[in-house]
Design an enzyme around this catalytic site. Structure first.
Site, PDB file in Angstrom:
ATOM      1  N   CYS A  65       0.834  -1.198   0.000  1.00 16.06           N
ATOM      2  CA  CYS A  65       0.000   0.000   0.000  1.00 16.06           C
ATOM      3  C   CYS A  65       0.873   1.254   0.000  1.00 16.06           C
ATOM      4  O   CYS A  65       1.906   1.299   0.679  1.00 16.06           O
ATOM      5  CB  CYS A  65      -0.901   0.001   1.234  1.00 16.06           C
ATOM      6  N   CYS A  69      -0.389   4.324   7.141  1.00 10.76           N
ATOM      7  CA  CYS A  69      -1.094   4.103   8.402  1.00 10.76           C
ATOM      8  C   CYS A  69      -0.190   3.287   9.348  1.00 10.76           C
ATOM      9  O   CYS A  69       0.157   2.140   9.048  1.00 10.76           O
ATOM     10  CB  CYS A  69      -2.404   3.375   8.155  1.00 10.76           C
ATOM     11  N   CYS A  72      -0.684  -0.469  10.374  1.00 11.89           N
ATOM     12  CA  CYS A  72      -1.049  -1.444   9.343  1.00 11.89           C
ATOM     13  C   CYS A  72       0.171  -2.204   8.815  1.00 11.89           C
ATOM     14  O   CYS A  72       1.172  -1.606   8.409  1.00 11.89           O
ATOM     15  CB  CYS A  72      -1.751  -0.728   8.195  1.00 11.89           C
ATOM     16  N   CYS A 109     -16.814  -9.631   3.810  1.00 12.03           N
ATOM     17  CA  CYS A 109     -16.188  -8.318   3.728  1.00 12.03           C
ATOM     18  C   CYS A 109     -15.037  -8.395   2.735  1.00 12.03           C
ATOM     19  O   CYS A 109     -14.056  -9.109   2.968  1.00 12.03           O
ATOM     20  CB  CYS A 109     -15.674  -7.898   5.094  1.00 12.03           C
ATOM     21  N   CYS A 142     -20.010  -6.591   1.994  1.00 13.07           N
ATOM     22  CA  CYS A 142     -19.482  -5.279   2.386  1.00 13.07           C
ATOM     23  C   CYS A 142     -18.158  -5.078   1.645  1.00 13.07           C
ATOM     24  O   CYS A 142     -17.316  -5.971   1.623  1.00 13.07           O
ATOM     25  CB  CYS A 142     -19.249  -5.242   3.890  1.00 13.07           C
ATOM     26  N   CYS A 202     -20.423   1.174   7.584  1.00 10.68           N
ATOM     27  CA  CYS A 202     -19.709   0.439   8.622  1.00 10.68           C
ATOM     28  C   CYS A 202     -18.457   1.253   8.922  1.00 10.68           C
ATOM     29  O   CYS A 202     -17.668   1.544   8.022  1.00 10.68           O
ATOM     30  CB  CYS A 202     -19.359  -0.950   8.079  1.00 10.68           C
ATOM     31  N   ARG A 272     -19.021  -4.819  16.523  1.00  7.26           N
ATOM     32  CA  ARG A 272     -18.286  -6.022  16.112  1.00  7.26           C
ATOM     33  C   ARG A 272     -16.898  -6.043  16.754  1.00  7.26           C
ATOM     34  O   ARG A 272     -16.163  -5.054  16.668  1.00  7.26           O
ATOM     35  CB  ARG A 272     -18.132  -6.031  14.589  1.00  7.26           C
TER      36      ARG A 272
HETATM   37  S1  SF4 Z   1      -5.030   0.746   6.481  1.00  7.47           S
HETATM   38 FE1  SF4 Z   1      -3.265  -0.266   5.509  1.00  7.47          FE
HETATM   39  S2  SF4 Z   1      -4.069  -0.980   3.511  1.00  7.47           S
HETATM   40 FE2  SF4 Z   1      -5.518   0.595   4.310  1.00  7.47          FE
HETATM   41  S3  SF4 Z   1      -4.806   2.586   3.472  1.00  7.47           S
HETATM   42 FE3  SF4 Z   1      -3.816   2.378   5.483  1.00  7.47          FE
HETATM   43  S4  SF4 Z   1      -1.794   1.411   5.004  1.00  7.47           S
HETATM   44 FE4  SF4 Z   1      -3.124   1.080   3.213  1.00  7.47          FE
END
Ligand code: SF4
Length: 383
Positions: A65, A69, A72, A109, A142, A202, A272
């Site tokens: 990605c 974040c 993550c 999901c 979802c 959600c 959840r």
């Molecule tokens: S949560 Fe993870 S997969 Fe989703 S945008 Fe952020 S870094 Fe990317």
């Protein structure tokens, strides 16, 4: 306790508690914990009986990605040794979904890593939704594809999506500490787009990233304001190779208080238990079913959950029932209308403020297993 009587009364009337009341739930002592669970459990049973809705995650595209974040394992620069693969084909995703549905899930999901989908991605996911619905007419689907551009929610709805997940994750004031490549406002905008397109919204949170009690209350109140139909509560899985790898801040007791507070603030909403259930609640998972009315069956996006069979046994042993395909999840006044996860099953600082005497425990890295089965592999899924 007067506090708990007040919160039960408010929960049964769908009245919003005050911020002070919500903070007081997080500040209760371990001596009061069972009373807190019993009180929030009354609200849960009023709106959802003893039903537990099972959801099943299919990671359509894993890792790589461009967003950052911190929580993550799929983020830009993540050193976590997770599965990495590009878009599953519709028949592969449908096959993965079928395993979850056979295990008792009623919602699938469909999650993809990335900032947000291109129009071509929306086409791919639309084909996947149709392939799943062709095989399973009653399934709820979802989509969780990141930030949406204008018109994409409508196209997903037309393809048969029932819901769209996009989490707020944390309070507006701390969002910039967690992610720099998009904003809290971007996330709110996508939840609103999903709502406006007639998708069941959600949106949830991640606890354990170093936030304060005030931050947790802020994000749950913000969620109530957005009125999603479902609120996934993730407990951070501190993945090795991510910036939050050292954030082992949660105890089972604190997780229960967070779930109770969420139930009191969002009484008639599908709450959840999402990522981190096994890692942080551990043997207290069955108690958490008195607070939440929904869990993920089997594995998460990039980590393994307990065996699907163990989930089902836990539900039965605790005196709950798996919600059937013919049963309506939401109370009548919400059904068909709009109060669910990106990396929802995955997870999202500084040290957490413990509001009670419980000291954070030692890191339980032994409980974190990278997913090596199911979608994107040749091995059978856990369901
Ligand atoms: S949560 Fe993870 S997969 Fe989703 S945008 Fe952020 S870094 Fe990317």
């Amino acid at each position: 306790m007067d506090l708990l009587n007040t919160l039960v009364d408010k929960g049964l009337r769908r009245e919003t508690p005050t911020r002070a009341e919500a903070l007081a739930v997080l500040a209760t002592s371990d001596d009061d914990l069972l009373d807190v669970v019993a009180a929030a459990g009354k609200v849960r049973r009023h709106w959802f009986g003893r039903r537990v809705k099972l959801n099943y995650l299919v990671n359509l595209k894993s890792g790589l990605c461009p967003e950052d974040c911190s929580y993550c394992s799929q983020r830009l620069g993540s050193k976590a040794d997770i599965l990495k693969y590009t878009w599953l084909k519709p028949d592969q995703a449908s096959q993965a979904a079928a395993a979850g549905l056979a295990g008792g899930a009623k919602r699938v999901c469909l999650v993809a890593s990335g900032r947000g989908p291109t129009d071509r991605d929306v086409d791919r996911v639309s084909d996947t939704i149709r392939a799943i619905k062709d095989q399973n007419e009653d399934v709820e689907v979802c989509a969780c594809l990141g930030l949406l551009s204008d018109g994409q929610a409508e196209r997903l709805r037309e393809a048969g999506a029932d819901a769209y997940n996009h989490n707020l994750n944390t309070s507006e004031s701390t969002y910039g500490d967690i992610t720099t490549t998009h904003t809290y406002a971007d996330r709110v905008d996508t939840v609103r787009k999903a709502h406006a397109a007639g998708l069941s919204a959600c949106s949830g949170l991640i606890a354990g990233m170093g936030e304060s009690d005030e931050d947790l209350v802020d994000v749950v109140f913000a969620l109530r304001g957005l009125d999603p139909d479902s609120v996934p509560v993730n407990f951070l899985i501190p993945f090795e190779g991510t910036p939050l790898a050292k954030e082992w801040n949660l105890t089972p007791q604190r997780c229960l208080r967070i779930l109770a507070m969420t139930r009191f603030v969002c009484p008639d909403v599908e709450v959840r238990i999402a990522g981190g259930r096994e890692v942080h609640l551990r043997t207290m998972q069955p108690l958490a079913l008195h607070l939440a009315n929904s869990i993920f069956l089997g594995d998460y996006l990039t980590s393994e959950g307990q065996a699907g069979r163990a989930d089902l046994e836990m539900i039965a042993d605790a005196g709950f029932e798996v919600e059937g395909a013919g049963e309506v999840t939401l109370p009548e006044h919400r059904a068909g209308g709009g109060c669910g996860s990106h990396e929802g099953g995955g997870t999202c600082g500084p040290a957490v403020t413990e509001s009670c005497g419980s000291a954070p425990e030692e890191p339980r890295t032994d409980l974190v297993a990278v997913r090596r089965r199911g979608a994107g592999t040749d091995l059978a899924p856990n369901a």
